[in-house]
Enzyme design. Structure first.
Site, PDB file in Angstrom:
ATOM      1  N   HIS A 425      -0.896  -2.571   5.330  1.00  0.00           N
ATOM      2  CA  HIS A 425      -1.853  -1.472   5.242  1.00  0.00           C
ATOM      3  C   HIS A 425      -2.752  -1.434   6.472  1.00  0.00           C
ATOM      4  O   HIS A 425      -2.803  -2.350   7.281  1.00  0.00           O
ATOM      5  CB  HIS A 425      -2.693  -1.585   3.960  1.00  0.00           C
ATOM      6  CG  HIS A 425      -3.560  -2.812   3.879  1.00  0.00           C
ATOM      7  ND1 HIS A 425      -4.831  -2.872   4.423  1.00  0.00           N
ATOM      8  CD2 HIS A 425      -3.336  -4.021   3.309  1.00  0.00           C
ATOM      9  CE1 HIS A 425      -5.353  -4.064   4.177  1.00  0.00           C
ATOM     10  NE2 HIS A 425      -4.472  -4.791   3.507  1.00  0.00           N
ATOM     11  N   CYS A 444      -2.367  -9.734   1.827  1.00  0.00           N
ATOM     12  CA  CYS A 444      -1.645  -8.587   2.377  1.00  0.00           C
ATOM     13  C   CYS A 444      -1.722  -8.588   3.900  1.00  0.00           C
ATOM     14  O   CYS A 444      -2.502  -9.328   4.501  1.00  0.00           O
ATOM     15  CB  CYS A 444      -2.206  -7.288   1.805  1.00  0.00           C
ATOM     16  SG  CYS A 444      -1.782  -7.036   0.064  1.00  0.00           S
TER      17      CYS A 444
END
Length: 512
Positions: A425, A444
């Site tokens: 992301h 992440c």
């Protein structure tokens, strides 16, 4: 026959023990009570192999047995399998003692073990290379593998069989080449390099110049043009230091600070171990570079390949030590514009609730709503919660951060559905990409220049992002990819780029 040992010439005295193998009773040159038979992983299979071979010795070609030993040496140097390390130690003991009967039996057993290891590394490598060492017996090789073993013994081509179970990728071969060069050219440890203060600029005094140059030569930096007798830091030496820094992921400023000095004083044995374990890890990484996304955690870098070409490279931020980005394979199936963020339970309990207790306005500042449950969209007023007495682990609600520039996911989420909720992301924390070490996330992967990455991904899928006319206020606009893209998150602390080996810090301590 020169290619076969004579039992009379090779006869050795094998001390008996109280332990007796139920196998090898009728093979005259094997002592069933000998120590070697108790060391075998596959005694029944080994006995069958020798009977099939007319009870003849197998490893009469010392080049082939040395080839097998070297493959075990790499595994041993990488500290991957105590079991295979023990087999290597015993093989070398029997070789050095000229106890060739025992050596032959154990080499056959070790060959079977190596074949099984090689067959299973693709699937079991995550456990062996990152979680726990291989210290247990393995199932026999596949039927195809065993048939190849019998055939290779019959045709006396064991070397070729070893080759078929050894990676032939450039990644593996380059690391092995570096391993051999280092082992052969620098077999003795060098004195550590010391300096009284940080070297900042040319002209600074340099009292240990010879030791510094010797350390640079370990990683094949050419210092032949550098004057060994100059007592200060000069331009030629500064150029060599910058090259060294680039090899180790450091800012190439020519300043010999603590990080540069740490890498300079990395011992030969440590480098050999890095080269070995990373060479073995290549057994489990993808070999194809057609259309794929690779994230290498220790290098904090991502690369996107399309139709066999590298079309995008980016710095990334990965998980911190307490919340590691896992080694895994998943698939990217969509790009989500203006994503909202459903806060994971662990982050909510360990990070956000303590901040809310310290600052009652934290949720408002971060644009985070409290939602009644995963099955409900009812918003709960934070003022209705007694934060002072709240046990975070008993928090009955969930949290959702609304989309926007300050959303933790930024403006782009690259969706990779998986049980661990790990995805790529964007991020509002752009400054982190300028740091050398970038382990700051909760697991992440944050991608630098996520807007360019999103545009390129969609372009390769035949979608023009500029023509979508997505409203800035439209949250969670999902754009499915026509074809999913494999995403491989790998962990490689050493690899080759051209003729140069790159080394990186073992950020999660997986190499040890």
């Amino acid at each position: 026959m020169l290619k076969r040992y004579s039992v009379l010439l090779m006869l050795v005295l094998i001390p008996a023990t109280s332990w007796a193998s139920p196998y090898f009773e009728n093979i005259g040159w094997v002592n069933p009570k000998g120590h070697v038979t108790s060391q075998l992983q596959y005694p029944q299979l080994v006995e069958e192999i020798y009977r099939e071979n007319g009870e003849q010795l197998i490893w009469f070609d010392l080049q082939e047995s040395s080839q097998l030993e070297f493959q075990l040496e790499v595994i041993d140097a990488g500290n991957i399998s105590p079991m295979l390390s023990r087999q290597l130690k015993q093989l070398r003991f029997y070789r050095n003692s000229h106890r060739w009967f025992e050596y032959d039996i154990l080499a056959t057993d070790a060959m079977i073990t190596y074949m099984s290891y090689a067959e299973q590394a693709k699937h079991m490598g995550k456990e062996w290379y990152f979680e726990s060492k291989l210290n247990h017996s393995l199932p026999p090789p596949s039927d195809e593998g065993l048939n190849a073993l019998y055939a290779s013994i019959k045709t006396q081509e064991l070397g070729e069989l070893i080759d078929t179970h050894t990676p032939d990728s450039d990644d593996y071969q380059d690391l092995i080449k570096a391993y051999l060069h280092l082992a052969q050219s620098h077999d003795k440890e060098l004195p550590k390099y010391h300096q009284d203060a940080k070297l900042k600029s040319m002209g600074d005094l340099l009292s240990a110049r010879k030791q510094l140059l010797a350390r640079l030569e370990v990683v094949d930096i050419d210092v032949s043009h550098v004057d060994f007798n100059v007592g200060y830091y000069d331009a030629k030496l500064e150029s060599a230091i910058k090259q060294f820094q680039r090899m180790h992921g450091l800012k190439p400023d020519g300043v010999i600070g603590p990080k540069t000095q740490k890498w300079l004083n990395t011992s030969n044995s440590e480098r050999l171990a890095m080269l070995a374990v990373n060479a073995e890890r290549t057994r489990m990484w993808p070999e194809q570079r057609n259309t794929i996304i690779l994230v290498n955690v220790p290098s904090f870098e991502m690369e996107y390949w399309h139709n066999g070409e590298s079309v995008f490279q980016s710095r990334v931020v990965v998980g911190k030590q307490a919340r590691k980005t896992p080694v895994m394979t998943t698939n990217l199936d969509s790009v989500i514009l203006n994503p909202t963020w459903n806060v994971p339970w662990k982050i909510m309990v360990e990070d956000i609730i303590p901040k809310v207790k310290a600052d009652p306005q934290y949720l408002r500042k971060q644009n985070i709503d409290i939602i009644a449950s995963w099955r409900s969209n009812t918003i709960i007023d934070p003022a209705a919660i007694n934060w002072n007495t709240l046990n975070p682990k008993a928090f009955p609600y969930r949290m959702r951060q609304m989309s926007g520039h300050y959303n933790a996911l930024g403006l782009y989420k690259f969706n990779t559905p998986n049980k661990r909720a790990i995805f790529l992301h964007d991020t509002p924390s752009k400054s982190l990409f300028s740091k050398e070490s970038r382990a700051f996330s909760s697991g992440c992967v944050r991608v630098k220049n996520a807007d360019a990455f999103a545009s390129l991904l969609l372009e390769k899928q035949g979608v023009d992002l500029d023509k979508l006319n997505v409203s800035p206020n439209e949250a969670n606009k999902s754009i499915p990819l026509r074809k999913r893209i494999p995403v491989h998150i790998i962990y490689q602390t050493a690899w080759a780029e051209g003729d140069t080996v790159q080394y990186r810090d073992d950020v999660y301590r997986f190499d040890h």
